[in-house]
Write a protein that holds these residues in place. Structure first.
Motif, PDB file in Angstrom:
ATOM      1  N   GLY A   1       0.812  -1.216   0.000  1.00  0.00           N
ATOM      2  CA  GLY A   1       0.000   0.000   0.000  1.00  0.00           C
ATOM      3  C   GLY A   1       0.840   1.257   0.000  1.00  0.00           C
ATOM      4  N   ALA A   2       1.877   1.278   0.826  1.00  0.00           N
ATOM      5  CA  ALA A   2       2.747   2.458   0.889  1.00  0.00           C
ATOM      6  C   ALA A   2       3.517   2.640  -0.409  1.00  0.00           C
ATOM      7  CB  ALA A   2       3.714   2.338   2.064  1.00  0.00           C
ATOM      8  N   SER A   3       3.965   1.528  -1.007  1.00  0.00           N
ATOM      9  CA  SER A   3       4.699   1.601  -2.265  1.00  0.00           C
ATOM     10  C   SER A   3       3.809   2.126  -3.383  1.00  0.00           C
ATOM     11  CB  SER A   3       5.249   0.230  -2.650  1.00  0.00           C
ATOM     12  OG  SER A   3       6.165  -0.238  -1.687  1.00  0.00           O
ATOM     13  N   LEU A   4       2.575   1.625  -3.445  1.00  0.00           N
ATOM     14  CA  LEU A   4       1.648   2.091  -4.465  1.00  0.00           C
ATOM     15  C   LEU A   4       1.301   3.553  -4.241  1.00  0.00           C
ATOM     16  CD1 LEU A   4      -0.120   1.591  -6.897  1.00  0.00           C
ATOM     17  CD2 LEU A   4      -1.880   0.638  -5.371  1.00  0.00           C
ATOM     18  N   ALA A   5       1.139   3.958  -2.991  1.00  0.00           N
ATOM     19  CA  ALA A   5       0.864   5.362  -2.688  1.00  0.00           C
ATOM     20  C   ALA A   5       1.986   6.254  -3.207  1.00  0.00           C
ATOM     21  CB  ALA A   5       0.680   5.563  -1.184  1.00  0.00           C
ATOM     22  N   ALA A   6       3.239   5.797  -3.084  1.00  0.00           N
ATOM     23  CA  ALA A   6       4.381   6.574  -3.570  1.00  0.00           C
ATOM     24  C   ALA A   6       4.319   6.747  -5.081  1.00  0.00           C
ATOM     25  CB  ALA A   6       5.691   5.912  -3.157  1.00  0.00           C
ATOM     26  N   VAL A   7       3.931   5.677  -5.801  1.00  0.00           N
ATOM     27  CA  VAL A   7       3.814   5.753  -7.257  1.00  0.00           C
ATOM     28  C   VAL A   7       2.718   6.726  -7.650  1.00  0.00           C
ATOM     29  CG1 VAL A   7       3.198   4.467  -9.335  1.00  0.00           C
ATOM     30  CG2 VAL A   7       4.696   3.430  -7.628  1.00  0.00           C
ATOM     31  N   LEU A   8       1.562   6.613  -7.021  1.00  0.00           N
ATOM     32  CA  LEU A   8       0.436   7.481  -7.363  1.00  0.00           C
ATOM     33  C   LEU A   8       0.716   8.931  -6.998  1.00  0.00           C
ATOM     34  CD1 LEU A   8      -2.557   5.208  -6.249  1.00  0.00           C
ATOM     35  CD2 LEU A   8      -1.468   5.396  -8.494  1.00  0.00           C
ATOM     36  N   ARG A   9       1.421   9.120  -5.888  1.00  0.00           N
ATOM     37  CA  ARG A   9       1.785  10.491  -5.482  1.00  0.00           C
ATOM     38  C   ARG A   9       2.672  11.135  -6.535  1.00  0.00           C
ATOM     39  NH1 ARG A   9       4.296   9.143  -1.346  1.00  0.00           N
ATOM     40  NH2 ARG A   9       2.565   9.203   0.160  1.00  0.00           N
TER      41      ARG A   9
END
Length: 231
Positions: free
Chosen positions: A25-33
């Protein structure tokens, strides 16, 4: 060289390597950010869970976790029964955010005048050299990333721990508009000169000049958006 959309997607997928120490979740959040901040997802665009699941191959749980992180950061807005979309700010809200940025940079510049040393100045000038190289290449993402690094550098030089830790939280929404402003810029001097003036003022420990240069940084960005600072 500018990355194609396909290359950027490949780079995004690489961030989500199974060997990553952060949660999915945190990794995907970084990509989307990163996508939001660099204009891949424009203000107002809807981000569908189904599209993310198809692209990245993850279940709804981690995807919802990632989206909720960005909702909490103010980058996404959640609407019942409709999903999430990228925040879209009015001109007034954009100006207010950059007034806040200006206030933080103004304070950081004043404090840094009293605390900065030769080593910190060398770091700042090295970062500015990288900005110059990114301008020559026309690399907007690099310009944006280095500009944010310079802002963090200035906050660190202030030796005010709360100022540094608050920078991202208080200015996250501004970065998508910085990207737009950088794309509209056709004069490298508009990017380099305020930072050069700030570094020179810090070296001279001239608080008045340092604060003026810091304020110029935020004004310059708004000018690139066609907005008036209102001060």
């Amino acid at each position: 060289m500018k990355k194609s959309p396909e290359a950027r997607l490949a780079a995004s997928a690489a961030v989500l390597s199974p060997t990553a120490t952060r949660s999915i979740g945190a990794s995907l959040a970084a990509v989307l950010r990163e996508r939001i901040e660099t204009g891949f997802y424009e203000p107002g665009v809807w981000i569908r869970e189904s599209a993310l699941a198809e692209e990245f191959g993850y279940s709804n749980g981690p995807i919802r976790d990632a989206l909720q992180v960005l909702v909490g950061e103010g980058l996404l807005i959640k609407e019942a029964w409709r999903g999430v979309r990228v925040v879209e700010l009015s001109d007034k809200e954009i100006i207010e955010i950059f007034q806040l940025r200006m206030t933080l940079l103004d304070l950081a510049a004043e404090l840094a005048c009293h605390h900065i040393g030769k080593d910190e100045l060398r770091v700042g000038r090295a970062l500015l050299k990288k900005v110059e190289a990114a301008l020559v290449k026309g690399d907007i993402p690099a310009q944006q990333s280095l500009g944010n690094q310079l802002c963090h550098w200035l906050c660190d030089c202030s030796q005010n721990g709360r100022l540094g830790s608050s920078w991202d939280r208080l200015t996250s929404q501004s970065r998508m508009y910085i990207h737009v402003s950088l794309k509209a810029n056709d004069d490298p001097a508009k990017i380099l000169d305020p930072w050069q003036a700030l570094l020179d003022a810090l070296e001279d420990r001239d608080v008045v000049r340092a604060r003026a240069a810091a304020r110029h940084l935020s004004r310059r960005t708004l000018e690139g958006l066609g907005l008036n600072f209102g001060l």
